[in-house]
Design an enzyme around this catalytic site. Structure first.
Site, PDB file in Angstrom:
ATOM      1  N   PRO A  38     -56.967 -66.900  12.822  1.00 11.65           N
ATOM      2  CG  PRO A  38     -57.878 -65.850  14.712  1.00 11.65           C
ATOM      3  CD  PRO A  38     -57.983 -65.914  13.222  1.00 11.65           C
ATOM      4  CD  GLN A  53     -69.095 -66.656   4.503  1.00 10.89           C
ATOM      5  OE1 GLN A  53     -69.643 -67.618   5.012  1.00 10.89           O
ATOM      6  NE2 GLN A  53     -67.786 -66.505   4.544  1.00 10.89           N
ATOM      7  CG  HIS A  91     -74.817 -64.998   4.131  1.00  9.55           C
ATOM      8  ND1 HIS A  91     -73.897 -65.533   5.000  1.00  9.55           N
ATOM      9  CD2 HIS A  91     -75.019 -65.948   3.169  1.00  9.55           C
ATOM     10  CE1 HIS A  91     -73.537 -66.750   4.581  1.00  9.55           C
ATOM     11  NE2 HIS A  91     -74.200 -67.017   3.470  1.00  9.55           N
TER      12      HIS A  91
END
Ligand code: OAD
Length: 272
Positions: free
Chosen positions: A235, A103, A121
């Site tokens: 994370p 992306q 994108h």
């Protein structure tokens, strides 16, 4: 103390024959390229980036929008791929049926050695004019110097600097960034190739994406529905957690090299 990499993740990658790696802004975070949703406030104190990433914003104030994209492009040009990008290129080298879908509008996968990532994108490096039958435009690299601090200085938040976009040399309309803005369709060929790869893979790695922007966020779900295992590297928890066989809670530059090393620890020879 570093958390041990779940054995299951290494096993899935070690056994995979068709891999898709879907990346988001988190893969480039450790290269110094800011993500969208983590630190938007710090980097973009005076304007809302999401309000700038629209065709309406460009028409209302082309110099502001072009200036912001020039600033981002300069930051990316000064960034280097990190061990996460390199680990993904190593997976591609090892498993020929691998597709990288990103992306991101940076070129860090390419610079890490990924031959042809699918850019869902668009790209900071492929501007085009605003005409309906858009002409590709070349980038004036000389303009970069004004878009950010000199080399060696810490990157500063963008300060709303305006830079006039060039005019198309073919038709004279304004040149715009070659990225997908909110409210615009994804490039059809790229999205079709991404969906086909996701439906045909046996393992999908979702790395550094919040999984909330559609239709890109559909890609891991398509893979899971088609029977593939999904491993996530992030994370933080995301809405993708529940479609994942394994969630690796860590950063891309940290987790991906360990995953690659563990997957082929017992069998270091590339698959033919
Ligand atoms: P986001 O900024 O929404 O999410 C980044 C994700 O990366 C978050 O889930 C973070 O927890 C995670 N992350 C941060 N640092 C990381 C690290 N070092 N390693 C691994 N993960 C880390 O970015 P995207 O999901 O890519 O679209 O955003 C999707 C789209 O929204 C973008 O492509 C852009 C934006 O609007 C358009 O411009 C069309």
């Amino acid at each position: 103390m570093e958390e041990a990499l779940p054995h299951r993740a290494a096993e899935l990658l070690g056994d995979a024959r068709r891999v898709v790696v879907l990346t988001g802004a988190g893969i480039s975070a450790e290269s110094g390229v800011p993500t969208f949703r983590d630190d938007l406030t710090g980097l973009w104190a005076r304007f809302d980036a999401r309000e700038l990433a629209t065709a309406a914003a460009f028409h209302a104030d082309p110099d502001l929008v072009w200036g912001w994209y020039e600033w981002r492009r300069t930051r990316v040009r000064r960034a280097e791929p990190n061990p996460g990008h390199l680990a993904i290129a190593a997976i591609e080298a090892r498993i020929p049926g691998t597709t990288v879908i990103t992306q991101n509008v940076d070129d860090l996968h390419e610079r890490a050695g990924s031959p042809a990532p699918i850019h869902l994108h668009g790209s900071l490096f492929a501007p085009r004019c605003v005409a309906a039958a858009a002409h590709p435009a070349t980038i004036d690299d000389a303009a970069d110097a004004d878009a950010d601090a000199p080399d060696g200085e810490p990157a500063q938040p963008h300060d709303g600097r305006r830079i006039a976009p060039p005019r198309c040399t073919s038709c004279g309309t304004l040149v715009r960034p070659g990225v997908v803005w909110f409210g615009e369709m994804l490039p059809e060929a790229a999205f079709t190739a991404a969906v086909e790869a996701a439906a045909a893979c046996d393992l999908l790695l979702a790395v550094g994406t919040s999984g909330v922007v559609y239709p890109a966020a559909e890609i891991p779900r398509i893979a899971a529905r088609s029977g593939a295992a999904v491993i996530q590297v992030n994370p933080e928890p995301t809405p993708l957690d529940r479609v994942c066989a394994v969630n690796l809670r860590g950063t891309a530059a940290h987790v991906l090299p360990s995953l690659v090393a563990a997957a082929w620890a017992a069998d270091p020879a590339p698959r033919s």
